[in-house]
Design an enzyme around this catalytic site. Structure first.
Site, PDB file in Angstrom:
ATOM      1  N   LYS A 169       9.313   6.906   0.651  1.00  0.00           N
ATOM      2  CA  LYS A 169       9.643   5.467   0.655  1.00  0.00           C
ATOM      3  C   LYS A 169      10.947   5.228   1.441  1.00  0.00           C
ATOM      4  O   LYS A 169      11.067   4.245   2.184  1.00  0.00           O
ATOM      5  CB  LYS A 169       9.780   4.937  -0.775  1.00  0.00           C
ATOM      6  N   ALA A 179       0.842  -1.204   0.000  1.00  0.00           N
ATOM      7  CA  ALA A 179       0.000   0.000   0.000  1.00  0.00           C
ATOM      8  C   ALA A 179       0.869   1.243   0.000  1.00  0.00           C
ATOM      9  O   ALA A 179       1.722   1.420   0.866  1.00  0.00           O
ATOM     10  CB  ALA A 179      -0.921   0.003   1.218  1.00  0.00           C
ATOM     11  N   ALA A 180       0.625   2.107  -0.979  1.00  0.00           N
ATOM     12  CA  ALA A 180       1.414   3.337  -1.062  1.00  0.00           C
ATOM     13  C   ALA A 180       0.782   4.274  -2.066  1.00  0.00           C
ATOM     14  O   ALA A 180       0.038   3.852  -2.947  1.00  0.00           O
ATOM     15  CB  ALA A 180       2.843   3.013  -1.511  1.00  0.00           C
ATOM     16  N   ALA A 216      11.418  10.150  -1.196  1.00  0.00           N
ATOM     17  CA  ALA A 216      11.777  10.508   0.189  1.00  0.00           C
ATOM     18  C   ALA A 216      10.853   9.794   1.172  1.00  0.00           C
ATOM     19  O   ALA A 216      11.290   9.329   2.234  1.00  0.00           O
ATOM     20  CB  ALA A 216      11.700  12.019   0.376  1.00  0.00           C
ATOM     21  N   THR A 262      11.471   0.519  -3.160  1.00  0.00           N
ATOM     22  CA  THR A 262      11.804   0.847  -4.545  1.00  0.00           C
ATOM     23  C   THR A 262      13.273   1.257  -4.695  1.00  0.00           C
ATOM     24  O   THR A 262      13.875   1.769  -3.735  1.00  0.00           O
ATOM     25  CB  THR A 262      10.907   2.018  -5.020  1.00  0.00           C
ATOM     26  N   ASP A 263      13.804   1.071  -5.894  1.00  0.00           N
ATOM     27  CA  ASP A 263      15.188   1.517  -6.152  1.00  0.00           C
ATOM     28  C   ASP A 263      15.293   3.044  -6.129  1.00  0.00           C
ATOM     29  O   ASP A 263      16.393   3.588  -6.076  1.00  0.00           O
ATOM     30  CB  ASP A 263      15.708   0.964  -7.486  1.00  0.00           C
ATOM     31  N   GLU A 264      14.128   3.735  -6.170  1.00  0.00           N
ATOM     32  CA  GLU A 264      14.177   5.201  -6.196  1.00  0.00           C
ATOM     33  C   GLU A 264      14.742   5.783  -4.907  1.00  0.00           C
ATOM     34  O   GLU A 264      15.116   6.949  -4.859  1.00  0.00           O
ATOM     35  CB  GLU A 264      12.786   5.775  -6.505  1.00  0.00           C
ATOM     36  N   LEU A 274       4.334   5.401 -17.235  1.00  0.00           N
ATOM     37  CA  LEU A 274       4.810   5.504 -18.626  1.00  0.00           C
ATOM     38  C   LEU A 274       4.203   4.473 -19.582  1.00  0.00           C
ATOM     39  O   LEU A 274       3.588   4.840 -20.589  1.00  0.00           O
ATOM     40  CB  LEU A 274       6.345   5.402 -18.663  1.00  0.00           C
ATOM     41  N   TYR A 304       7.974  11.464  -3.341  1.00  0.00           N
ATOM     42  CA  TYR A 304       7.646  10.026  -3.330  1.00  0.00           C
ATOM     43  C   TYR A 304       8.826   9.211  -2.813  1.00  0.00           C
ATOM     44  O   TYR A 304       8.696   8.422  -1.869  1.00  0.00           O
ATOM     45  CB  TYR A 304       7.253   9.550  -4.745  1.00  0.00           C
TER      46      TYR A 304
HETATM   47  P1  NAD Z   1      -0.341   1.388  -7.166  1.00  0.00           P
HETATM   48  O1  NAD Z   1      -0.420   2.872  -7.046  1.00  0.00           O
HETATM   49  O2  NAD Z   1      -0.766   0.742  -8.438  1.00  0.00           O
HETATM   50  O3  NAD Z   1      -1.198   0.715  -5.999  1.00  0.00           O
HETATM   51  C1  NAD Z   1      -1.203   1.170  -4.686  1.00  0.00           C
HETATM   52  C2  NAD Z   1      -2.380   0.530  -3.961  1.00  0.00           C
HETATM   53  O4  NAD Z   1      -2.331   0.964  -2.588  1.00  0.00           O
HETATM   54  C3  NAD Z   1      -3.759   0.960  -4.502  1.00  0.00           C
HETATM   55  O5  NAD Z   1      -4.596  -0.169  -4.610  1.00  0.00           O
HETATM   56  C4  NAD Z   1      -4.280   1.919  -3.449  1.00  0.00           C
HETATM   57  O6  NAD Z   1      -5.699   1.939  -3.352  1.00  0.00           O
HETATM   58  C5  NAD Z   1      -3.637   1.364  -2.188  1.00  0.00           C
HETATM   59  N1  NAD Z   1      -3.499   2.384  -1.126  1.00  0.00           N
HETATM   60  C6  NAD Z   1      -2.993   3.635  -1.252  1.00  0.00           C
HETATM   61  N2  NAD Z   1      -3.056   4.281  -0.068  1.00  0.00           N
HETATM   62  C7  NAD Z   1      -3.578   3.394   0.815  1.00  0.00           C
HETATM   63  C8  NAD Z   1      -3.869   3.452   2.200  1.00  0.00           C
HETATM   64  N3  NAD Z   1      -3.628   4.569   2.920  1.00  0.00           N
HETATM   65  N4  NAD Z   1      -4.401   2.372   2.806  1.00  0.00           N
HETATM   66  C9  NAD Z   1      -4.670   1.243   2.091  1.00  0.00           C
HETATM   67  N5  NAD Z   1      -4.421   1.130   0.777  1.00  0.00           N
HETATM   68  C10 NAD Z   1      -3.879   2.201   0.144  1.00  0.00           C
HETATM   69  O7  NAD Z   1       1.158   1.039  -6.808  1.00  0.00           O
HETATM   70  P2  NAD Z   1       2.088  -0.141  -7.364  1.00  0.00           P
HETATM   71  O8  NAD Z   1       2.757   0.340  -8.593  1.00  0.00           O
HETATM   72  O9  NAD Z   1       1.325  -1.406  -7.375  1.00  0.00           O
HETATM   73  O10 NAD Z   1       3.200  -0.185  -6.221  1.00  0.00           O
HETATM   74  C11 NAD Z   1       3.026  -1.029  -5.079  1.00  0.00           C
HETATM   75  C12 NAD Z   1       4.219  -0.866  -4.165  1.00  0.00           C
HETATM   76  O11 NAD Z   1       5.399  -1.229  -4.872  1.00  0.00           O
HETATM   77  C13 NAD Z   1       4.438   0.554  -3.673  1.00  0.00           C
HETATM   78  O12 NAD Z   1       4.829   0.497  -2.334  1.00  0.00           O
HETATM   79  C14 NAD Z   1       5.552   1.080  -4.535  1.00  0.00           C
HETATM   80  O13 NAD Z   1       6.314   2.039  -3.844  1.00  0.00           O
HETATM   81  C15 NAD Z   1       6.347  -0.179  -4.799  1.00  0.00           C
HETATM   82  N6  NAD Z   1       7.116  -0.224  -6.050  1.00  0.00           N
HETATM   83  C16 NAD Z   1       6.507   0.044  -7.234  1.00  0.00           C
HETATM   84  C17 NAD Z   1       7.235  -0.047  -8.420  1.00  0.00           C
HETATM   85  C18 NAD Z   1       6.585   0.199  -9.763  1.00  0.00           C
HETATM   86  O14 NAD Z   1       7.283   0.212 -10.771  1.00  0.00           O
HETATM   87  N7  NAD Z   1       5.282   0.361  -9.850  1.00  0.00           N
HETATM   88  C19 NAD Z   1       8.588  -0.409  -8.375  1.00  0.00           C
HETATM   89  C20 NAD Z   1       9.177  -0.680  -7.133  1.00  0.00           C
HETATM   90  C21 NAD Z   1       8.422  -0.596  -5.985  1.00  0.00           C
HETATM   91  P1  TYD Z   2       6.938   6.574 -14.336  1.00  0.00           P
HETATM   92  O1  TYD Z   2       6.199   5.482 -15.018  1.00  0.00           O
HETATM   93  O2  TYD Z   2       6.157   7.708 -13.731  1.00  0.00           O
HETATM   94  O3  TYD Z   2       7.870   5.879 -13.248  1.00  0.00           O
HETATM   95  P2  TYD Z   2       9.068   6.520 -12.339  1.00  0.00           P
HETATM   96  O4  TYD Z   2       9.078   7.986 -12.504  1.00  0.00           O
HETATM   97  O5  TYD Z   2       8.666   6.128 -10.968  1.00  0.00           O
HETATM   98  O6  TYD Z   2      10.312   5.873 -12.829  1.00  0.00           O
HETATM   99  O7  TYD Z   2       7.953   7.196 -15.357  1.00  0.00           O
HETATM  100  C1  TYD Z   2       8.946   6.407 -15.995  1.00  0.00           C
HETATM  101  C2  TYD Z   2       9.807   7.332 -16.835  1.00  0.00           C
HETATM  102  O8  TYD Z   2       9.018   7.861 -17.902  1.00  0.00           O
HETATM  103  C3  TYD Z   2      10.324   8.544 -16.075  1.00  0.00           C
HETATM  104  O9  TYD Z   2      11.622   8.844 -16.543  1.00  0.00           O
HETATM  105  C4  TYD Z   2       9.375   9.664 -16.449  1.00  0.00           C
HETATM  106  C5  TYD Z   2       8.972   9.292 -17.862  1.00  0.00           C
HETATM  107  N1  TYD Z   2       7.614   9.689 -18.280  1.00  0.00           N
HETATM  108  C6  TYD Z   2       7.430  10.406 -19.466  1.00  0.00           C
HETATM  109  O10 TYD Z   2       8.382  10.719 -20.206  1.00  0.00           O
HETATM  110  N2  TYD Z   2       6.147  10.738 -19.840  1.00  0.00           N
HETATM  111  C7  TYD Z   2       5.070  10.410 -19.077  1.00  0.00           C
HETATM  112  O11 TYD Z   2       3.920  10.768 -19.436  1.00  0.00           O
HETATM  113  C8  TYD Z   2       5.282   9.674 -17.853  1.00  0.00           C
HETATM  114  C9  TYD Z   2       4.121   9.286 -16.971  1.00  0.00           C
HETATM  115  C10 TYD Z   2       6.570   9.325 -17.508  1.00  0.00           C
END
Ligand code: NAD
Ligand code: TYD
Length: 337
Positions: free
Chosen positions: A157, A82-83, A155, A125-127, A193, A153
Protein backbone atom coordinates in the site's frame (compact mmCIF):
# COMPACT_ATOMS: atom_id res chain seq x y z
CA UNK A 1 -20.95 12.45 -13.19
CA UNK A 2 -19.74 8.88 -13.75
CA UNK A 3 -17.59 7.21 -11.09
CA UNK A 4 -15.58 4.00 -11.49
CA UNK A 5 -15.44 2.28 -8.09
CA UNK A 6 -12.82 -0.48 -8.16
CA UNK A 7 -13.08 -3.22 -5.54
CA UNK A 8 -16.74 -2.33 -5.02
CA UNK A 9 -17.76 -5.93 -4.25
CA UNK A 10 -15.60 -5.83 -1.11
CA UNK A 11 -16.31 -4.40 2.32
CA UNK A 12 -15.65 -0.66 2.08
CA UNK A 13 -16.24 -0.38 -1.68
CA UNK A 14 -19.76 -1.85 -1.40
CA UNK A 15 -20.61 0.47 1.49
CA UNK A 16 -19.26 3.37 -0.59
CA UNK A 17 -21.48 2.40 -3.56
CA UNK A 18 -24.59 2.31 -1.35
CA UNK A 19 -23.58 5.62 0.22
CA UNK A 20 -22.99 7.37 -3.11
CA UNK A 21 -26.17 6.05 -4.76
CA UNK A 22 -28.12 7.47 -1.81
CA UNK A 23 -26.26 10.79 -1.49
CA UNK A 24 -26.01 11.49 -5.23
CA UNK A 25 -29.00 9.91 -6.99
CA UNK A 26 -27.92 11.53 -10.27
CA UNK A 27 -24.40 10.00 -10.31
CA UNK A 28 -23.66 6.93 -12.41
CA UNK A 29 -21.61 4.31 -10.57
CA UNK A 30 -19.73 1.53 -12.34
CA UNK A 31 -18.23 -1.12 -10.07
CA UNK A 32 -15.06 -2.81 -11.38
CA UNK A 33 -14.15 -5.94 -9.44
CA UNK A 34 -12.39 -9.21 -10.30
CA UNK A 35 -14.34 -11.05 -7.55
CA UNK A 36 -11.47 -12.60 -5.61
CA UNK A 37 -12.38 -14.59 -2.49
CA UNK A 38 -13.01 -11.18 -0.82
CA UNK A 39 -15.41 -9.93 -3.49
CA UNK A 40 -19.03 -10.83 -2.84
CA UNK A 41 -21.40 -9.86 -5.62
CA UNK A 42 -24.38 -10.92 -3.49
CA UNK A 43 -23.62 -7.91 -1.31
CA UNK A 44 -24.45 -5.64 -4.26
CA UNK A 45 -27.84 -7.22 -5.06
CA UNK A 46 -29.72 -4.20 -3.60
CA UNK A 47 -27.96 -1.95 -6.16
CA UNK A 48 -28.77 -4.07 -9.25
CA UNK A 49 -32.20 -2.54 -9.74
CA UNK A 50 -30.80 0.98 -9.77
CA UNK A 51 -30.42 2.10 -13.42
CA UNK A 52 -27.48 4.29 -12.37
CA UNK A 53 -25.49 1.26 -11.20
CA UNK A 54 -23.61 -1.30 -13.26
CA UNK A 55 -21.05 -4.00 -12.56
CA UNK A 56 -18.08 -5.17 -14.65
CA UNK A 57 -16.06 -8.24 -13.70
CA UNK A 58 -12.49 -7.21 -14.46
CA UNK A 59 -9.04 -7.41 -12.91
CA UNK A 60 -7.38 -4.00 -12.46
CA UNK A 61 -4.06 -5.48 -13.59
CA UNK A 62 -5.61 -6.33 -16.99
CA UNK A 63 -4.25 -3.33 -18.88
CA UNK A 64 -5.96 -4.00 -22.23
CA UNK A 65 -9.31 -4.71 -20.58
CA UNK A 66 -9.07 -1.63 -18.37
CA UNK A 67 -8.16 0.59 -21.34
CA UNK A 68 -11.15 -0.79 -23.32
CA UNK A 69 -13.47 -0.06 -20.44
CA UNK A 70 -12.16 3.50 -19.99
CA UNK A 71 -12.58 4.11 -23.72
CA UNK A 72 -16.12 2.75 -23.70
CA UNK A 73 -17.37 4.31 -20.46
CA UNK A 74 -15.29 7.50 -20.19
CA UNK A 75 -15.50 7.94 -16.38
CA UNK A 76 -15.11 11.35 -14.73
CA UNK A 77 -13.67 9.94 -11.51
CA UNK A 78 -11.93 6.73 -10.40
CA UNK A 79 -11.94 5.69 -6.74
CA UNK A 80 -9.56 2.78 -6.19
CA UNK A 81 -10.58 0.43 -3.37
CA UNK A 82 -9.43 -2.73 -5.20
CA UNK A 83 -6.75 -4.44 -3.16
CA UNK A 84 -5.61 -7.54 -1.40
CA UNK A 85 -6.33 -6.33 2.11
CA UNK A 86 -5.57 -8.97 4.72
CA UNK A 87 -2.24 -8.73 6.59
CA UNK A 88 -2.18 -12.43 7.54
CA UNK A 89 -2.60 -13.50 3.91
CA UNK A 90 0.17 -11.11 2.86
CA UNK A 91 2.53 -12.86 5.26
CA UNK A 92 1.74 -16.24 3.65
CA UNK A 93 1.81 -15.04 0.01
CA UNK A 94 3.06 -11.50 -0.68
CA UNK A 95 3.14 -11.74 -4.49
CA UNK A 96 -0.54 -11.12 -5.28
CA UNK A 97 -0.39 -8.09 -2.96
CA UNK A 98 2.36 -6.55 -5.06
CA UNK A 99 0.52 -7.33 -8.29
CA UNK A 100 -2.88 -5.96 -7.36
CA UNK A 101 -1.99 -3.22 -4.92
CA UNK A 102 0.97 -1.73 -6.79
CA UNK A 103 0.75 -2.74 -10.46
CA UNK A 104 -3.06 -2.56 -10.50
CA UNK A 105 -2.89 1.01 -9.19
CA UNK A 106 -0.39 1.85 -11.92
CA UNK A 107 -2.65 0.45 -14.66
CA UNK A 108 -5.58 2.54 -13.39
CA UNK A 109 -3.49 5.71 -13.28
CA UNK A 110 -2.11 5.04 -16.77
CA UNK A 111 -5.68 4.65 -17.99
CA UNK A 112 -6.63 7.96 -16.33
CA UNK A 113 -3.74 9.66 -18.13
CA UNK A 114 -4.47 8.04 -21.49
CA UNK A 115 -8.18 8.83 -21.49
CA UNK A 116 -8.04 12.18 -19.70
CA UNK A 117 -9.97 11.12 -16.60
CA UNK A 118 -10.49 14.20 -14.46
CA UNK A 119 -9.82 12.65 -11.05
CA UNK A 120 -8.16 9.63 -9.43
CA UNK A 121 -8.55 8.85 -5.74
CA UNK A 122 -6.41 6.25 -4.01
CA UNK A 123 -7.90 4.60 -0.92
CA UNK A 124 -4.94 3.92 1.35
CA UNK A 125 -4.43 2.97 4.96
CA UNK A 126 -2.82 4.21 8.18
CA UNK A 127 -0.76 1.00 8.12
CA UNK A 128 1.68 2.75 5.76
CA UNK A 129 2.99 4.66 8.81
CA UNK A 130 3.99 1.49 10.68
CA UNK A 131 3.12 1.43 14.38
CA UNK A 132 3.33 3.52 17.54
CA UNK A 133 4.44 2.38 21.01
CA UNK A 134 1.79 1.65 23.64
CA UNK A 135 3.57 3.80 26.26
CA UNK A 136 3.36 7.01 24.17
CA UNK A 137 -0.37 7.84 23.98
CA UNK A 138 0.62 11.39 23.00
CA UNK A 139 1.83 10.20 19.57
CA UNK A 140 -0.45 10.08 16.49
CA UNK A 141 0.04 9.60 12.75
CA UNK A 142 -0.11 12.85 10.78
CA UNK A 143 0.14 13.16 6.99
CA UNK A 144 3.84 13.97 7.37
CA UNK A 145 4.70 10.95 9.53
CA UNK A 146 7.36 8.99 7.57
CA UNK A 147 6.22 5.80 5.83
CA UNK A 148 7.61 2.87 7.83
CA UNK A 149 5.87 -0.36 6.92
CA UNK A 150 5.78 -3.68 8.78
CA UNK A 151 3.92 -6.24 6.62
CA UNK A 152 3.97 -7.11 2.92
CA UNK A 153 0.41 -5.70 2.84
CA UNK A 154 1.38 -2.31 4.25
CA UNK A 155 4.55 -2.23 2.12
CA UNK A 156 2.43 -2.76 -1.01
CA UNK A 157 0.00 0.00 0.00
CA UNK A 158 2.87 2.40 0.78
CA UNK A 159 4.45 1.57 -2.60
CA UNK A 160 1.19 2.41 -4.32
CA UNK A 161 0.99 5.70 -2.40
CA UNK A 162 4.50 6.62 -3.54
CA UNK A 163 3.58 5.79 -7.11
CA UNK A 164 0.47 7.97 -6.91
CA UNK A 165 2.58 10.85 -5.56
CA UNK A 166 5.09 10.29 -8.37
CA UNK A 167 2.30 10.41 -10.99
CA UNK A 168 0.96 13.62 -9.46
CA UNK A 169 4.36 15.29 -9.63
CA UNK A 170 5.68 13.88 -12.89
CA UNK A 171 2.56 13.65 -15.03
CA UNK A 172 0.40 16.21 -13.16
CA UNK A 173 -2.16 13.46 -12.53
CA UNK A 174 -5.15 14.99 -10.82
CA UNK A 175 -5.17 12.72 -7.77
CA UNK A 176 -5.69 12.55 -4.03
CA UNK A 177 -4.89 9.92 -1.38
CA UNK A 178 -6.73 9.08 1.83
CA UNK A 179 -5.23 7.03 4.66
CA UNK A 180 -7.88 5.64 6.96
CA UNK A 181 -7.73 3.72 10.21
CA UNK A 182 -9.39 0.29 10.75
CA UNK A 183 -12.97 0.19 9.49
CA UNK A 184 -15.83 -1.87 10.88
CA UNK A 185 -19.46 -2.28 9.85
CA UNK A 186 -21.72 -4.39 7.60
CA UNK A 187 -20.36 -6.62 4.79
CA UNK A 188 -16.81 -7.06 6.11
CA UNK A 189 -15.29 -10.41 5.17
CA UNK A 190 -15.20 -12.67 8.25
CA UNK A 191 -11.42 -13.06 8.25
CA UNK A 192 -10.97 -9.63 9.87
CA UNK A 193 -11.13 -9.22 13.65
CA UNK A 194 -14.67 -7.94 14.26
CA UNK A 195 -16.76 -10.09 11.86
CA UNK A 196 -14.61 -13.16 12.62
CA UNK A 197 -15.24 -12.83 16.33
CA UNK A 198 -18.98 -12.27 15.86
CA UNK A 199 -19.19 -15.28 13.54
CA UNK A 200 -17.16 -17.55 15.85
CA UNK A 201 -19.11 -16.50 18.93
CA UNK A 202 -22.37 -17.37 17.18
CA UNK A 203 -21.04 -20.76 16.10
CA UNK A 204 -19.52 -21.58 19.50
CA UNK A 205 -16.01 -21.64 18.00
CA UNK A 206 -13.20 -20.18 20.21
CA UNK A 207 -12.28 -16.52 19.58
CA UNK A 208 -8.56 -16.45 18.63
CA UNK A 209 -6.78 -13.41 20.09
CA UNK A 210 -3.23 -12.95 18.83
CA UNK A 211 -0.40 -12.54 21.37
CA UNK A 212 -1.40 -10.67 24.54
CA UNK A 213 -4.41 -8.99 22.92
CA UNK A 214 -3.14 -5.54 23.87
CA UNK A 215 -2.52 -4.30 20.31
CA UNK A 216 -4.46 -1.11 19.68
CA UNK A 217 -6.47 -0.24 16.57
CA UNK A 218 -8.24 3.08 15.88
CA UNK A 219 -11.75 1.98 14.78
CA UNK A 220 -13.94 3.96 12.37
CA UNK A 221 -17.49 3.10 11.33
CA UNK A 222 -17.38 2.39 7.59
CA UNK A 223 -20.04 4.97 6.67
CA UNK A 224 -17.88 7.72 8.17
CA UNK A 225 -15.03 6.62 5.90
CA UNK A 226 -17.38 6.74 2.88
CA UNK A 227 -18.51 10.26 3.82
CA UNK A 228 -14.89 11.39 4.13
CA UNK A 229 -14.01 10.09 0.65
CA UNK A 230 -17.09 11.76 -0.83
CA UNK A 231 -15.97 15.03 0.78
CA UNK A 232 -12.39 14.65 -0.50
CA UNK A 233 -13.75 14.09 -4.03
CA UNK A 234 -15.81 17.25 -3.71
CA UNK A 235 -13.51 19.61 -1.80
CA UNK A 236 -10.10 17.93 -1.46
CA UNK A 237 -7.04 19.64 -2.86
CA UNK A 238 -5.34 17.88 -5.77
CA UNK A 239 -2.01 16.31 -4.79
CA UNK A 240 -2.90 16.12 -1.10
CA UNK A 241 -2.97 13.24 1.38
CA UNK A 242 -5.76 13.14 4.00
CA UNK A 243 -5.70 11.00 7.14
CA UNK A 244 -9.11 9.71 8.23
CA UNK A 245 -9.82 8.54 11.78
CA UNK A 246 -12.10 9.29 14.68
CA UNK A 247 -10.00 8.86 17.86
CA UNK A 248 -11.58 5.52 18.73
CA UNK A 249 -8.57 3.61 20.01
CA UNK A 250 -9.31 0.22 21.56
CA UNK A 251 -7.16 -2.77 22.33
CA UNK A 252 -8.18 -6.07 20.74
CA UNK A 253 -9.10 -7.71 24.01
CA UNK A 254 -11.57 -4.93 24.84
CA UNK A 255 -13.13 -5.17 21.37
CA UNK A 256 -13.53 -8.95 21.67
CA UNK A 257 -15.01 -8.66 25.18
CA UNK A 258 -17.54 -6.12 23.88
CA UNK A 259 -18.54 -8.55 21.12
CA UNK A 260 -18.96 -11.39 23.64
CA UNK A 261 -21.16 -9.13 25.78
CA UNK A 262 -23.51 -8.19 22.91
CA UNK A 263 -23.63 -11.63 21.24
CA UNK A 264 -24.24 -13.15 24.66
CA UNK A 265 -21.59 -15.87 24.33
CA UNK A 266 -18.04 -16.58 23.13
CA UNK A 267 -14.85 -17.99 24.59
CA UNK A 268 -11.48 -16.29 24.10
CA UNK A 269 -8.42 -18.36 23.25
CA UNK A 270 -4.98 -16.73 23.11
CA UNK A 271 -3.03 -17.90 20.04
CA UNK A 272 0.45 -17.36 18.59
CA UNK A 273 1.12 -13.71 17.74
CA UNK A 274 1.13 -12.45 14.14
CA UNK A 275 4.68 -12.07 12.74
CA UNK A 276 5.73 -8.40 12.78
CA UNK A 277 2.45 -7.49 14.54
CA UNK A 278 1.95 -3.70 14.67
CA UNK A 279 1.41 -2.56 18.25
CA UNK A 280 -0.70 0.58 17.96
CA UNK A 281 -2.34 2.66 15.23
CA UNK A 282 -3.69 6.12 15.99
CA UNK A 283 -4.72 8.80 13.50
CA UNK A 284 -4.52 12.55 13.92
CA UNK A 285 -7.48 13.68 11.77
CA UNK A 286 -6.94 17.45 12.22
CA UNK A 287 -6.24 18.15 8.56
CA UNK A 288 -9.45 16.69 7.15
CA UNK A 289 -11.39 18.24 10.01
CA UNK A 290 -10.02 21.76 9.73
CA UNK A 291 -9.61 21.93 5.92
CA UNK A 292 -12.70 20.00 4.78
CA UNK A 293 -14.95 20.06 7.85
CA UNK A 294 -15.17 16.26 8.22
CA UNK A 295 -16.06 14.73 11.57
CA UNK A 296 -17.17 11.15 12.22
CA UNK A 297 -20.87 10.79 13.00
CA UNK A 298 -20.80 7.40 14.73
CA UNK A 299 -19.13 6.72 18.09
CA UNK A 300 -17.60 3.30 18.70
CA UNK A 301 -20.26 2.40 21.27
CA UNK A 302 -23.07 3.07 18.81
CA UNK A 303 -21.24 1.66 15.76
CA UNK A 304 -20.20 -1.62 17.32
CA UNK A 305 -23.73 -2.28 18.58
CA UNK A 306 -25.16 -1.53 15.12
CA UNK A 307 -22.53 -3.73 13.48
CA UNK A 308 -23.12 -6.73 15.75
CA UNK A 309 -26.88 -6.42 15.27
CA UNK A 310 -26.36 -6.30 11.50
CA UNK A 311 -24.37 -9.57 11.48
CA UNK A 312 -26.85 -11.28 13.81
CA UNK A 313 -29.79 -10.16 11.61
CA UNK A 314 -28.00 -11.05 8.36
CA UNK A 315 -26.93 -14.56 9.16
CA UNK A 316 -27.62 -15.61 5.59
CA UNK A 317 -24.90 -13.25 4.31
CA UNK A 318 -22.37 -14.91 6.63
CA UNK A 319 -23.56 -18.45 5.90
CA UNK A 320 -23.27 -17.86 2.13
CA UNK A 321 -19.62 -17.09 2.77
CA UNK A 322 -19.07 -20.12 5.02
CA UNK A 323 -20.70 -22.39 2.43
CA UNK A 324 -18.90 -20.77 -0.52
CA UNK A 325 -22.28 -20.09 -2.20
CA UNK A 326 -21.34 -16.44 -2.71
CA UNK A 327 -18.55 -17.49 -5.11
CA UNK A 328 -21.07 -19.11 -7.49
CA UNK A 329 -23.37 -16.10 -7.67
CA UNK A 330 -21.72 -14.35 -10.63
CA UNK A 331 -21.73 -17.39 -12.96
CA UNK A 332 -25.13 -18.67 -11.89
CA UNK A 333 -27.15 -15.47 -11.84
CA UNK A 334 -25.32 -12.31 -12.79
CA UNK A 335 -23.44 -13.44 -15.93
CA UNK A 336 -26.81 -14.13 -17.61
CA UNK A 337 -28.01 -10.56 -17.10
P1 NAD B 1 -11.79 -6.15 0.81
O1 NAD B 1 -10.72 -7.19 0.84
O2 NAD B 1 -13.04 -6.38 1.58
O3 NAD B 1 -12.22 -5.88 -0.70
C1 NAD B 1 -11.32 -5.79 -1.76
C2 NAD B 1 -12.09 -5.89 -3.06
O4 NAD B 1 -11.15 -5.73 -4.14
C3 NAD B 1 -12.77 -7.25 -3.29
O5 NAD B 1 -14.08 -7.06 -3.77
C4 NAD B 1 -11.90 -7.93 -4.33
O6 NAD B 1 -12.62 -8.84 -5.16
C5 NAD B 1 -11.39 -6.73 -5.12
N1 NAD B 1 -10.12 -7.01 -5.82
C6 NAD B 1 -9.01 -7.58 -5.30
N2 NAD B 1 -8.06 -7.70 -6.25
C7 NAD B 1 -8.58 -7.15 -7.37
C8 NAD B 1 -8.09 -6.95 -8.68
N3 NAD B 1 -6.84 -7.34 -9.03
N4 NAD B 1 -8.88 -6.36 -9.60
C9 NAD B 1 -10.15 -5.98 -9.28
N5 NAD B 1 -10.67 -6.15 -8.05
C10 NAD B 1 -9.89 -6.74 -7.11
O7 NAD B 1 -11.07 -4.82 1.26
P2 NAD B 1 -11.65 -3.57 2.08
O8 NAD B 1 -11.49 -3.85 3.52
O9 NAD B 1 -12.97 -3.20 1.53
O10 NAD B 1 -10.57 -2.46 1.70
C11 NAD B 1 -10.77 -1.63 0.55
C12 NAD B 1 -9.60 -0.68 0.43
O11 NAD B 1 -9.53 0.12 1.60
C13 NAD B 1 -8.25 -1.36 0.30
O12 NAD B 1 -7.48 -0.65 -0.62
C14 NAD B 1 -7.65 -1.27 1.68
O13 NAD B 1 -6.24 -1.22 1.61
C15 NAD B 1 -8.23 0.04 2.17
N6 NAD B 1 -8.40 0.18 3.62
C16 NAD B 1 -9.06 -0.78 4.33
C17 NAD B 1 -9.26 -0.61 5.70
C18 NAD B 1 -10.03 -1.62 6.51
O14 NAD B 1 -10.09 -1.49 7.73
N7 NAD B 1 -10.66 -2.61 5.92
C19 NAD B 1 -8.76 0.54 6.33
C20 NAD B 1 -8.09 1.50 5.57
C21 NAD B 1 -7.93 1.31 4.21
P1 TYD C 1 -7.31 -7.22 11.30
O1 TYD C 1 -8.79 -7.16 11.35
O2 TYD C 1 -6.66 -8.33 10.51
O3 TYD C 1 -6.82 -5.79 10.80
P2 TYD C 1 -5.31 -5.17 10.74
O4 TYD C 1 -4.33 -6.23 11.06
O5 TYD C 1 -5.20 -4.73 9.33
O6 TYD C 1 -5.31 -4.06 11.73
O7 TYD C 1 -6.77 -7.31 12.77
C1 TYD C 1 -7.07 -6.32 13.74
C2 TYD C 1 -6.32 -6.65 15.01
O8 TYD C 1 -6.84 -7.87 15.55
C3 TYD C 1 -4.83 -6.92 14.79
O9 TYD C 1 -4.12 -6.42 15.90
C4 TYD C 1 -4.71 -8.42 14.73
C5 TYD C 1 -5.82 -8.87 15.66
N1 TYD C 1 -6.46 -10.16 15.34
C6 TYD C 1 -6.57 -11.15 16.33
O10 TYD C 1 -6.16 -10.98 17.49
N2 TYD C 1 -7.20 -12.33 16.00
C7 TYD C 1 -7.68 -12.57 14.75
O11 TYD C 1 -8.21 -13.68 14.49
C8 TYD C 1 -7.55 -11.54 13.75
C9 TYD C 1 -8.07 -11.76 12.35
C10 TYD C 1 -6.95 -10.35 14.10
Amino acid sequence: MKIFVTGGAGFIGSNFIFYMLKQHPDYKIVCLDSLTYAGNLMTLIPAFDNPNFSFVKIDITNRAGIYNLFEKENPDVVVNFAAESHVDRSIVNPEIFLQTNILGTQVLMDACRKFGTKRFHQVSTDEVYGDLPLDRPDLFFTESTPLHTSSPYSASKASADLLVLAYIRTYKLSATISRCSNNYGPYQFPEKLIPLMISNAQKNIPLPVYGDGLNVRDWLYVEDHCAAIDLILEKGKIGEVYNIGGHNEKNNLDVVKTIIKYVGKGEITFVKDRAGHDRRYAINPNKIHTELGWLPATSFDVGIKKTIEWYLNNNEWLSNISSGKYLEYYDKYYAKK
